[in-house]
Design an enzyme around this catalytic site. Structure first.
Site, short mmCIF file in Angstrom:
data_model
loop_
_atom_site.label_atom_id
_atom_site.label_comp_id
_atom_site.label_asym_id
_atom_site.label_seq_id
_atom_site.Cartn_x
_atom_site.Cartn_y
_atom_site.Cartn_z
N LYS A 1 6.18 2.04 -8.36
CA LYS A 1 4.94 2.51 -8.99
C LYS A 1 5.12 2.73 -10.49
O LYS A 1 4.22 2.46 -11.27
CB LYS A 1 4.48 3.81 -8.33
CG LYS A 1 3.73 3.57 -7.04
CD LYS A 1 3.26 4.87 -6.44
CE LYS A 1 4.41 5.59 -5.79
NZ LYS A 1 4.01 6.82 -5.11
N GLU B 1 3.19 9.88 -2.68
CA GLU B 1 2.91 10.74 -3.82
C GLU B 1 1.75 10.11 -4.58
O GLU B 1 1.81 8.92 -4.91
CB GLU B 1 4.14 10.84 -4.73
CG GLU B 1 3.88 11.76 -5.89
CD GLU B 1 5.07 11.94 -6.83
OE1 GLU B 1 6.13 11.35 -6.59
OE2 GLU B 1 4.88 12.67 -7.82
N ARG C 1 13.88 -0.52 2.43
CA ARG C 1 12.66 -0.76 1.65
C ARG C 1 12.37 -2.24 1.64
O ARG C 1 13.28 -3.06 1.70
CB ARG C 1 12.86 -0.41 0.17
CG ARG C 1 13.17 0.97 -0.18
CD ARG C 1 13.48 1.05 -1.67
NE ARG C 1 12.28 1.09 -2.48
CZ ARG C 1 11.57 2.20 -2.66
NH1 ARG C 1 11.94 3.33 -2.11
NH2 ARG C 1 10.49 2.17 -3.41
P1 ATP Z 1 7.84 4.00 -5.78
O1 ATP Z 1 9.28 3.80 -6.09
O2 ATP Z 1 7.04 2.75 -5.77
O3 ATP Z 1 7.19 5.09 -6.57
P2 ATP Z 1 8.10 5.90 -3.72
O4 ATP Z 1 9.00 5.79 -2.56
O5 ATP Z 1 8.45 6.87 -4.77
O6 ATP Z 1 7.86 4.45 -4.26
P3 ATP Z 1 6.07 7.28 -2.33
O7 ATP Z 1 4.67 7.53 -2.72
O8 ATP Z 1 6.99 8.45 -2.27
O9 ATP Z 1 6.62 6.17 -3.29
O10 ATP Z 1 6.13 6.47 -0.97
C1 ATP Z 1 5.47 6.84 0.20
C2 ATP Z 1 6.21 6.28 1.37
O11 ATP Z 1 6.30 4.87 1.27
C3 ATP Z 1 7.63 6.80 1.42
O12 ATP Z 1 7.91 7.19 2.74
C4 ATP Z 1 8.46 5.65 0.97
O13 ATP Z 1 9.71 5.67 1.57
C5 ATP Z 1 7.63 4.45 1.41
N1 ATP Z 1 7.90 3.30 0.54
C6 ATP Z 1 7.80 3.25 -0.80
N2 ATP Z 1 8.19 2.05 -1.27
C7 ATP Z 1 8.56 1.32 -0.19
C8 ATP Z 1 9.05 -0.01 0.00
N3 ATP Z 1 9.26 -0.81 -1.02
N4 ATP Z 1 9.29 -0.42 1.25
C9 ATP Z 1 9.07 0.39 2.31
N5 ATP Z 1 8.61 1.64 2.21
C10 ATP Z 1 8.35 2.11 0.97
MG MG Z 2 8.56 9.09 -4.18
#
Ligand code: ATP
Ligand code: MG
Length: 553
Positions: free
Chosen positions: A272, A37, A262
């Site tokens: 983020k 995102e 994760r």
């Molecule tokens: P955040 O909590 O940092 O906002 P998010 O999962 O909401 O992370 P996205 O932009 O939706 O952020 O993430 C894009 C991809 O990266 C998703 O498939 C998510 O599962 C993966 N991802 C995000 N954080 C991690 C992590 N700490 N370890 C592994 N994969 C991750």
């Molecule tokens: Mg997300």
């Protein structure tokens, strides 16, 4: 030995894919996607997902799309999109296609109409708060909305008018009609469309209704022909919804969602939202502050794509959440830079040394090797002269036992140059040492004098030939290993995570070096030229220390 792909350690995702390929599932194709995102910069946790998704495609001669999951315009921006593209490319991955969930807004709308026509979605007038209350709890079934049995015709009419902008934000939502008594709360008639009058960075004001994440994600995967939709564990409970939507709709295919743990990295944060808070509340200088666990921050600190990819491979892919030690990441960058970084000399806290028996105006251009093991890195010229600078703590008046550096009346070797002896210590009125008077032995260039053993070797620069530099020493951003588990992560921000040294002097070759901007400063650590550098002053960031100073904790 020949290293082939089969030499890669296996993991449960590699096993699933190998089994799918041997069963010729999806006609033997592998298609993945990385779906960020665009509401912040990518962090090291995303690197894990990037390496997994792009790596899976590469290993299987498949494809991997970069897809922006841009359904939440209030938090998203073009700046974030650009940074994400830059970071993925910098890691060394090429996406097969660049897509956006917003590319599918019309199709998503038409699929929603299809659900309504099948009696599987309804327009609800409950408020967000009422919906929350009606949803029930883990131990209590939900309650059906009075609108749940609205006629299909009426739903179609209301949904059309939602799109046309006839209603206020929040006045209606479109909900999937699944099961209010399901033990899985995600299946208790989740909202799939809401009214939001927000300008979207790509579609402008074309839409005032936006689809929800769960509904959008599975359909986007299906439209793109994704075979394996890899996501993190928190989506495990959403998988039944993912499958429900695709089972009910006539989509081109039905991707398999597979969840993995994760990355959680000690002494830092991978969220983020929280990283954004560190930036907006100015605990750091920006998203690319070298202390940040963002890809942009790691890049600016001097990490290489290779070290990050190596780290992601080492930590592996599992279904168990665990905390990874920061030392693992540091080990990976040390390994890479030890092999691949040029050596150079920099004096962080200078002390002047005058070599009394060295001719006044003489300058010798000494040839010094750029890497002790890698001859192909060649040599550089390091000028030597009567007045040099050494590290303040490489001289001691009260040396501890086994001190191998310079003390009064004793000798030390200057790296790549001569052996010097300290004859006199000059102090100012406050008793501070301001200069050492030394002598050198001209027969010691590159070799130890006959019969004398000089144990210590220290680094130095010629005062007149050296360049001014600012050197930034970074430490961990947090003082607690799991800042996320603190009541308030801001309480454990390390107040000493940045130490700026402004009187440093570095050897002249660093000015003209355009090929490489990462160095091992002899005996001091690994450093990288910072973009704040000017013609008058070079700025370096410490990427990592030479050894793990935290080991003993
Ligand atoms: P955040 O909590 O940092 O906002 P998010 O999962 O909401 O992370 P996205 O932009 O939706 O952020 O993430 C894009 C991809 O990266 C998703 O498939 C998510 O599962 C993966 N991802 C995000 N954080 C991690 C992590 N700490 N370890 C592994 N994969 C991750
Ligand atoms: Mg997300």
């Amino acid at each position: 030995m020949h290293i082939t792909e089969s030499a890669l350690p296996t993991n449960f995702i590699r096993q699933i894919i190998a089994a799918d390929l041997s069963a010729n599932k999806n006609n033997g194709k592998v298609a993945t996607r990385f779906p960020p995102e665009p509401n912040g910069y990518l962090h090291i946790g995303h690197a894990k997902s990037i390496c997994l998704n792009f790596g899976t495609a590469l290993e299987n001669n498949g494809t991997c799309n970069l897809r922006f999951d841009d359904t939440n315009p209030e938090k998203e921006s073009i700046e974030y999109m650009e940074s994400i593209k830059r970071d993925v490319a910098w890691l060394g991955f090429e996406w097969s296609e660049l897509r956006h969930a917003s590319d599918y807004f019309e199709q998503l709308y038409q699929y929603a109409v299809e659900l309504i026509k099948k009696g599987l979605a309804y327009v609800d007038s409950l408020s967000a708060e009422e919906i929350r209350v009606y949803r029930g709890t883990l131990t209590q079934a939900g309650k059906e909305s009075p609108d749940r049995n609205r006629l299909i015709e009426e739903n179609l009419d209301l949904f059309t008018r939602m799109r046309a902008g006839e209603f206020a934000d929040g006045q209606y939502v479109l909900r999937a009609k699944i099961d209010m008594a399901s033990p899985n709360i995600n299946l208790r008639d989740p909202a799939i469309y809401r009214i939001r009058r927000i300008h979207h960075q790509r579609t402008g004001d074309a839409w005032c209704i936006y689809p929800m994440y769960d509904y959008t994600h599975c359909i986007s995967d299906a439209i793109e022909g994704i075979t394996h939709s890899l996501c993190t564990l928190e989506f495990e409970d959403h998988r039944p919804l993912y499958d429900w939507v695709l089972n009910e709709l006539q989509t081109p295919c039905h991707p398999q969602q597979i969840e993995f743990a994760r990355l959680q990295l000690e002494y830092t944060i991978v969220s983020k939202r929280k990283l954004n808070q560190l930036v907006t509340e100015k605990h750091v200088s920006g998203w690319d502050d070298p202390r940040m666990p963002t890809i942009a921050g790691l890049r600016r600190a001097g990490f290489t794509p290779k070290s990050i990819k190596d780290f992601c491979e080492r930590i592996g892919i599992t279904k168990q959440n665990s905390w990874i030690e920061m030392g693992v990441l540091e080990y990976c960058i040390r390994e890479d830079l030890n092999t691949n970084a040029f050596r150079a000399m920099a004096v962080l806290e200078p002390l002047r040394v005058v070599i009394d028996n060295y001719p006044n105006d003489k300058v010798e251009n000494l040839e010094v090797s750029n890497h002790p093991q890698r001859e192909e890195f060649g040599k550089r010229i390091v000028p030597f002269s009567k007045t040099i600078l050494i590290e303040r703590d490489d001289f001691s008046e009260n040396p501890p036992p086994k001190y191998k550096r310079l003390i009064q009346g004793e000798e030390v070797r200057l790296r790549g140059a001569y052996v010097i002896r300290c004859n006199e210590v000059i102090k100012n009125a406050d008793g501070e040492i301001i200069e050492l008077r030394c002598s050198y032995d001209e027969n010691t260039l590159g070799k130890n004098p006959e019969g004398r053993k000089v144990k210590g070797v220290i680094h130095w620069v010629s005062e007149a030939h050296s360049l001014a530099a600012e050197i930034r020493l970074y430490d961990r951003l947090f003082t607690a290993p799991q800042p996320d588990n603190e009541e308030n992560f801001l309480d454990v921000v390390n107040p000493n995570s940045l130490q700026t040294l402004i009187n440093c002097r570095v050897e002249a070759s660093l000015k003209t070096s355009t090929l490489e901007n990462r160095y091992q400063f002899e005996r001091t650590g690994y450093f990288c030229l910072d973009s704040d550098s000017t013609n008058d002053k070079l700025v370096f960031n410490r990427t990592v220390t030479l050894r793990d100073n935290w080991e003993k904790d």
